[in-house]
Design a protein around this motif. Structure first.
Motif, PDB file in Angstrom:
ATOM      1  N   VAL A 186       1.802  15.044 -27.352  1.00  0.00           N
ATOM      2  CA  VAL A 186       1.318  15.555 -28.637  1.00  0.00           C
ATOM      3  C   VAL A 186       0.063  16.398 -28.425  1.00  0.00           C
ATOM      4  O   VAL A 186      -0.079  17.486 -28.992  1.00  0.00           O
ATOM      5  CB  VAL A 186       1.050  14.394 -29.623  1.00  0.00           C
ATOM      6  CG1 VAL A 186       0.191  14.862 -30.793  1.00  0.00           C
ATOM      7  CG2 VAL A 186       2.359  13.831 -30.154  1.00  0.00           C
ATOM      8  N   ILE A 187      -0.829  15.924 -27.576  1.00  0.00           N
ATOM      9  CA  ILE A 187      -2.051  16.681 -27.279  1.00  0.00           C
ATOM     10  C   ILE A 187      -1.701  18.016 -26.606  1.00  0.00           C
ATOM     11  O   ILE A 187      -2.232  19.068 -26.961  1.00  0.00           O
ATOM     12  CB  ILE A 187      -2.996  15.850 -26.389  1.00  0.00           C
ATOM     13  CG1 ILE A 187      -3.581  14.675 -27.188  1.00  0.00           C
ATOM     14  CG2 ILE A 187      -4.128  16.718 -25.823  1.00  0.00           C
ATOM     15  CD1 ILE A 187      -4.298  13.642 -26.345  1.00  0.00           C
ATOM     16  N   LEU A 188      -0.799  17.977 -25.650  1.00  0.00           N
ATOM     17  CA  LEU A 188      -0.411  19.195 -24.934  1.00  0.00           C
ATOM     18  C   LEU A 188       0.335  20.186 -25.823  1.00  0.00           C
ATOM     19  O   LEU A 188       0.285  21.399 -25.596  1.00  0.00           O
ATOM     20  CB  LEU A 188       0.461  18.840 -23.724  1.00  0.00           C
ATOM     21  CG  LEU A 188      -0.203  18.061 -22.588  1.00  0.00           C
ATOM     22  CD1 LEU A 188       0.810  17.733 -21.497  1.00  0.00           C
ATOM     23  CD2 LEU A 188      -1.382  18.845 -21.996  1.00  0.00           C
ATOM     24  N   SER A 189       1.026  19.680 -26.848  1.00  0.00           N
ATOM     25  CA  SER A 189       1.882  20.558 -27.671  1.00  0.00           C
ATOM     26  C   SER A 189       1.111  21.381 -28.693  1.00  0.00           C
ATOM     27  O   SER A 189       1.688  22.262 -29.329  1.00  0.00           O
ATOM     28  CB  SER A 189       2.951  19.728 -28.392  1.00  0.00           C
ATOM     29  OG  SER A 189       2.360  18.904 -29.383  1.00  0.00           O
ATOM     30  N   ASP A 207      -9.504  19.350 -11.969  1.00  0.00           N
ATOM     31  CA  ASP A 207      -8.892  20.249 -10.986  1.00  0.00           C
ATOM     32  C   ASP A 207      -7.555  19.719 -10.480  1.00  0.00           C
ATOM     33  O   ASP A 207      -6.635  20.504 -10.195  1.00  0.00           O
ATOM     34  CB  ASP A 207      -9.846  20.455  -9.802  1.00  0.00           C
ATOM     35  CG  ASP A 207     -11.061  21.302 -10.184  1.00  0.00           C
ATOM     36  OD1 ASP A 207     -10.964  22.032 -11.194  1.00  0.00           O
ATOM     37  OD2 ASP A 207     -12.085  21.226  -9.484  1.00  0.00           O
ATOM     38  N   ALA A 208      -7.429  18.412 -10.365  1.00  0.00           N
ATOM     39  CA  ALA A 208      -6.172  17.818  -9.907  1.00  0.00           C
ATOM     40  C   ALA A 208      -5.116  17.828 -11.006  1.00  0.00           C
ATOM     41  O   ALA A 208      -3.915  17.969 -10.740  1.00  0.00           O
ATOM     42  CB  ALA A 208      -6.415  16.386  -9.431  1.00  0.00           C
ATOM     43  N   LEU A 209      -5.564  17.712 -12.245  1.00  0.00           N
ATOM     44  CA  LEU A 209      -4.642  17.648 -13.387  1.00  0.00           C
ATOM     45  C   LEU A 209      -4.091  19.018 -13.776  1.00  0.00           C
ATOM     46  O   LEU A 209      -2.911  19.152 -14.129  1.00  0.00           O
ATOM     47  CB  LEU A 209      -5.393  17.022 -14.571  1.00  0.00           C
ATOM     48  CG  LEU A 209      -4.638  16.627 -15.834  1.00  0.00           C
ATOM     49  CD1 LEU A 209      -3.455  15.730 -15.519  1.00  0.00           C
ATOM     50  CD2 LEU A 209      -5.587  15.954 -16.817  1.00  0.00           C
ATOM     51  N   ILE A 210      -4.915  20.043 -13.675  1.00  0.00           N
ATOM     52  CA  ILE A 210      -4.550  21.379 -14.145  1.00  0.00           C
ATOM     53  C   ILE A 210      -3.237  21.928 -13.570  1.00  0.00           C
ATOM     54  O   ILE A 210      -2.420  22.470 -14.324  1.00  0.00           O
ATOM     55  CB  ILE A 210      -5.723  22.374 -13.933  1.00  0.00           C
ATOM     56  CG1 ILE A 210      -6.735  22.207 -15.071  1.00  0.00           C
ATOM     57  CG2 ILE A 210      -5.243  23.821 -13.867  1.00  0.00           C
ATOM     58  CD1 ILE A 210      -7.975  23.073 -14.954  1.00  0.00           C
ATOM     59  N   LEU A 241      -7.676  15.124 -21.952  1.00  0.00           N
ATOM     60  CA  LEU A 241      -6.892  14.005 -21.418  1.00  0.00           C
ATOM     61  C   LEU A 241      -7.736  13.128 -20.502  1.00  0.00           C
ATOM     62  O   LEU A 241      -7.656  11.890 -20.550  1.00  0.00           O
ATOM     63  CB  LEU A 241      -5.656  14.523 -20.671  1.00  0.00           C
ATOM     64  CG  LEU A 241      -4.563  15.166 -21.540  1.00  0.00           C
ATOM     65  CD1 LEU A 241      -3.468  15.749 -20.670  1.00  0.00           C
ATOM     66  CD2 LEU A 241      -3.980  14.146 -22.518  1.00  0.00           C
ATOM     67  N   LEU A 242      -8.552  13.755 -19.680  1.00  0.00           N
ATOM     68  CA  LEU A 242      -9.417  13.009 -18.764  1.00  0.00           C
ATOM     69  C   LEU A 242     -10.422  12.162 -19.543  1.00  0.00           C
ATOM     70  O   LEU A 242     -10.625  10.979 -19.241  1.00  0.00           O
ATOM     71  CB  LEU A 242     -10.142  13.966 -17.822  1.00  0.00           C
ATOM     72  CG  LEU A 242     -10.848  13.338 -16.626  1.00  0.00           C
ATOM     73  CD1 LEU A 242      -9.848  12.646 -15.698  1.00  0.00           C
ATOM     74  CD2 LEU A 242     -11.634  14.392 -15.851  1.00  0.00           C
ATOM     75  N   GLU A 243     -11.004  12.757 -20.573  1.00  0.00           N
ATOM     76  CA  GLU A 243     -11.997  12.032 -21.371  1.00  0.00           C
ATOM     77  C   GLU A 243     -11.355  10.850 -22.098  1.00  0.00           C
ATOM     78  O   GLU A 243     -11.924   9.743 -22.139  1.00  0.00           O
ATOM     79  CB  GLU A 243     -12.650  12.984 -22.376  1.00  0.00           C
ATOM     80  CG  GLU A 243     -13.803  12.335 -23.142  1.00  0.00           C
ATOM     81  CD  GLU A 243     -14.599  13.344 -23.960  1.00  0.00           C
ATOM     82  OE1 GLU A 243     -15.030  12.964 -25.058  1.00  0.00           O
ATOM     83  OE2 GLU A 243     -14.767  14.496 -23.511  1.00  0.00           O
ATOM     84  N   ILE A 244     -10.172  11.073 -22.661  1.00  0.00           N
ATOM     85  CA  ILE A 244      -9.462   9.986 -23.356  1.00  0.00           C
ATOM     86  C   ILE A 244      -9.112   8.853 -22.393  1.00  0.00           C
ATOM     87  O   ILE A 244      -9.307   7.673 -22.690  1.00  0.00           O
ATOM     88  CB  ILE A 244      -8.174  10.519 -24.032  1.00  0.00           C
ATOM     89  CG1 ILE A 244      -8.536  11.396 -25.235  1.00  0.00           C
ATOM     90  CG2 ILE A 244      -7.269   9.370 -24.482  1.00  0.00           C
ATOM     91  CD1 ILE A 244      -7.351  12.109 -25.850  1.00  0.00           C
ATOM     92  N   LYS A 284     -10.627  12.942 -28.391  1.00  0.00           N
ATOM     93  CA  LYS A 284     -10.620  14.395 -28.175  1.00  0.00           C
ATOM     94  C   LYS A 284      -9.197  14.947 -28.251  1.00  0.00           C
ATOM     95  O   LYS A 284      -8.274  14.385 -27.670  1.00  0.00           O
ATOM     96  CB  LYS A 284     -11.208  14.714 -26.794  1.00  0.00           C
ATOM     97  CG  LYS A 284     -12.721  14.710 -26.746  1.00  0.00           C
ATOM     98  CD  LYS A 284     -13.293  15.915 -27.501  1.00  0.00           C
ATOM     99  CE  LYS A 284     -14.811  15.912 -27.534  1.00  0.00           C
ATOM    100  NZ  LYS A 284     -15.404  16.166 -26.239  1.00  0.00           N
ATOM    101  N   GLY A 285      -9.039  16.053 -28.966  1.00  0.00           N
ATOM    102  CA  GLY A 285      -7.754  16.739 -29.005  1.00  0.00           C
ATOM    103  C   GLY A 285      -6.754  16.171 -29.989  1.00  0.00           C
ATOM    104  O   GLY A 285      -5.620  16.643 -30.055  1.00  0.00           O
ATOM    105  N   ILE A 286      -7.153  15.161 -30.757  1.00  0.00           N
ATOM    106  CA  ILE A 286      -6.233  14.575 -31.737  1.00  0.00           C
ATOM    107  C   ILE A 286      -6.791  14.762 -33.144  1.00  0.00           C
ATOM    108  O   ILE A 286      -7.821  14.195 -33.500  1.00  0.00           O
ATOM    109  CB  ILE A 286      -5.978  13.074 -31.462  1.00  0.00           C
ATOM    110  CG1 ILE A 286      -5.329  12.902 -30.088  1.00  0.00           C
ATOM    111  CG2 ILE A 286      -5.097  12.466 -32.563  1.00  0.00           C
ATOM    112  CD1 ILE A 286      -4.989  11.473 -29.724  1.00  0.00           C
TER     113      ILE A 286
END
Length: 215
Positions: free
Chosen positions: A40-43, A74-77, A93-96, A117-119
């Motif tokens: 949902v966050i990514l969309s 950097d690893a997630l991107i 996502l990292l912060e959540i 964050k992001g929601i």
């Protein structure tokens, strides 16, 4: 016509729509609450189809919040680089993940979800609907923002929060949990922006657009 009468009328009019779509799974192809929240966050400002495409590889590397929490941006991107605003979303996502730590800590109330964050309210409503939590609002995605005014349910607005507020004022609370997604599916499948399939629409008898076109 007072508000109670409006609520009663719309609730009755939407029975066929709710019968058609109630309980139908969201187009995001998630397997659990963790995956749903991430997708949902990514969309946001991206398509469900695109998120569904990148999700399997992402979740293979990051199967839960714990795995994201010990990672870094950097690893997630690289795993979400085909998603719009991937840098910002990676940070969210990292912060959540670092805040919640484990999947079991993902909340299912509006207040706690929008604090992440992001929601925003739309995302929170989607998560709560899919997890069958008690509705505290109505999903107002891009399809709902377009279709609800077309039906004649609310005044036109591009602001999702304003659209949601209007919907909450004219619809009874007992249908909040399903009506937003039902209108969204209607917009995706039948009430298309161009060449809508009005003859197939379960609410065409009360639709301003259809009845004005027919007159």
């Amino acid at each position: 016509m007072n508000l109670f009468e409006e609520q009663k009328d719309w609730a009755k009019s939407f029975v066929p729509l709710l019968e058609k779509y109630t309980g139908k799974k969201h187009p995001l192809d998630y397997q659990n609450l963790y995956q749903l929240m991430v997708m949902v966050i990514l969309s946001a400002q991206d398509s469900d189809a695109n998120i569904n495409k990148i999700a399997p590889a992402l979740f293979e590397v990051y199967p839960n919040l714990e795995s994201i929490a010990v990672s870094n941006v950097d690893a997630l991107i690289p795993h979400i680089s085909k998603v719009r605003n991937f840098g910002t979303k990676a940070s969210w996502l990292l912060e959540i993940a670092q805040e919640l730590k484990e999947d079991k800590n993902i909340p299912l109330t509006m207040e706690k979800l929008v604090a992440l964050k992001g929601i925003g309210r739309k995302s929170a409503n989607v998560i709560m609907r899919e997890m069958q939590a008690s509705a505290e609002g109505i999903i107002a995605d891009l399809h709902v923002i377009r279709v609800a005014p077309r039906i004649g349910l609310i005044a036109e607005s591009k602001d999702g929060n304003k659209v949601e507020k209007q919907l909450m004022q004219v619809l009874p609370k007992e249908i909040w949990g399903e009506i937003g997604m039902s209108i969204s599916f209607l917009g995706r499948e039948i009430c298309r922006p161009t060449n809508p399939k009005c003859e197939l629409c379960p609410v065409n008898t009360v639709c301003h657009f259809y009845n004005n076109a027919a007159s």
